[in-house]
Motif scaffolding. Structure first.
Motif, PDB file in Angstrom:
ATOM      1  N   MET A   1       0.851  -1.165   0.000  1.00 44.66           N
ATOM      2  CA  MET A   1       0.000   0.000   0.000  1.00 44.66           C
ATOM      3  C   MET A   1       0.902   1.235   0.000  1.00 44.66           C
ATOM      4  O   MET A   1       1.842   1.325   0.775  1.00 44.66           O
ATOM      5  N   THR A   2       0.588   2.206  -0.857  1.00 47.31           N
ATOM      6  CA  THR A   2       1.403   3.411  -0.957  1.00 47.31           C
ATOM      7  C   THR A   2       1.044   4.391   0.159  1.00 47.31           C
ATOM      8  O   THR A   2       0.050   4.208   0.856  1.00 47.31           O
ATOM      9  N   ILE A   3       1.840   5.436   0.255  1.00 49.78           N
ATOM     10  CA  ILE A   3       1.612   6.457   1.279  1.00 49.78           C
ATOM     11  C   ILE A   3       0.235   7.102   1.103  1.00 49.78           C
ATOM     12  O   ILE A   3      -0.478   7.329   2.073  1.00 49.78           O
ATOM     13  N   GLU A   5      -2.429   5.772  -0.404  1.00 48.20           N
ATOM     14  CA  GLU A   5      -3.463   4.779  -0.080  1.00 48.20           C
ATOM     15  C   GLU A   5      -3.606   4.618   1.432  1.00 48.20           C
ATOM     16  O   GLU A   5      -4.721   4.567   1.952  1.00 48.20           O
ATOM     17  N   GLU A  21       8.429   7.692   7.963  1.00 45.48           N
ATOM     18  CA  GLU A  21       9.448   7.288   6.990  1.00 45.48           C
ATOM     19  C   GLU A  21      10.792   7.932   7.318  1.00 45.48           C
ATOM     20  O   GLU A  21      11.835   7.286   7.260  1.00 45.48           O
ATOM     21  N   GLN A  31      10.715   0.282  -0.641  1.00 42.27           N
ATOM     22  CA  GLN A  31      10.505   1.269  -1.672  1.00 42.27           C
ATOM     23  C   GLN A  31      10.366   0.532  -2.987  1.00 42.27           C
ATOM     24  O   GLN A  31      11.241  -0.231  -3.378  1.00 42.27           O
ATOM     25  N   GLU A  35       8.338   4.621  -4.301  1.00 42.97           N
ATOM     26  CA  GLU A  35       7.282   4.844  -3.308  1.00 42.97           C
ATOM     27  C   GLU A  35       7.366   3.791  -2.220  1.00 42.97           C
ATOM     28  O   GLU A  35       7.631   2.624  -2.480  1.00 42.97           O
ATOM     29  N   TRP A  36       7.134   4.255  -0.972  1.00 43.25           N
ATOM     30  CA  TRP A  36       7.109   3.336   0.157  1.00 43.25           C
ATOM     31  C   TRP A  36       5.861   2.476   0.084  1.00 43.25           C
ATOM     32  O   TRP A  36       4.790   2.945  -0.270  1.00 43.25           O
ATOM     33  N   GLN A  37       6.003   1.218   0.437  1.00 42.78           N
ATOM     34  CA  GLN A  37       4.881   0.284   0.486  1.00 42.78           C
ATOM     35  C   GLN A  37       4.708  -0.168   1.934  1.00 42.78           C
ATOM     36  O   GLN A  37       5.636  -0.703   2.534  1.00 42.78           O
ATOM     37  N   TYR A  38       3.523   0.062   2.500  1.00 45.01           N
ATOM     38  CA  TYR A  38       3.249  -0.250   3.892  1.00 45.01           C
ATOM     39  C   TYR A  38       2.603  -1.616   4.021  1.00 45.01           C
ATOM     40  O   TYR A  38       1.743  -1.986   3.220  1.00 45.01           O
TER      41      TYR A  38
END
Length: 123
Positions: A1-3, A5, A21, A31, A35-38
């Motif tokens: 999930m992106t930042i 989202e 982050e 990343q 983009e970071w993925q949570y």
């Protein structure tokens, strides 16, 4: 999930996510294409971060608490002390506000009595 989202789905302000982050507390956050993925663990940590902010922790205190949490070994007492300090401060604030309300009530009571006496005298 992106930042974005994560922010939209869980109503987490973007500044909190960016702060998370920046602290480098992301466990499994990867990343992907910049983009970071949570993952679920990150979302649990973010929930705790929001709770800490909500109960009055500053950003610096939240970061300290979270770093202690991730260390785990022997940090329980330190984290408990931080929570107890916030609890004491909250109770002190509540007691201060209660005294303010009591003083306001005293003033209101006096004013109402004066108004009542004035109305009776006018009759």
């Amino acid at each position: 999930m992106t930042i974005l989202e994560a922010s939209e789905r869980y109503q987490i302000p973007l500044e909190i996510l960016r702060e998370y982050e920046r602290w480098g507390l992301c466990g499994a956050v990867k990343q992907v294409m910049g983009e970071w993925q949570y993952d679920d663990q990150d979302l649990e940590r973010l929930s705790l971060i929001l709770t800490l902010h909500d109960i009055g922790f500053t950003s610096e205190e939240v970061e300290t608490y979270m770093r202690l949490l991730l260390e785990q070994r022997g940090t329980g007492k330190k984290r408990l002390r931080m929570l107890e300090q916030k609890r004491k401060a909250a109770l002190d604030e509540i007691h201060f506000r209660e005294r303010q309300v009591a003083r306001m009530d005293g003033l209101r009571h006096r004013l109402l009595q004066e108004q009542q006496s004035t109305e009776e005298a006018e009759r």
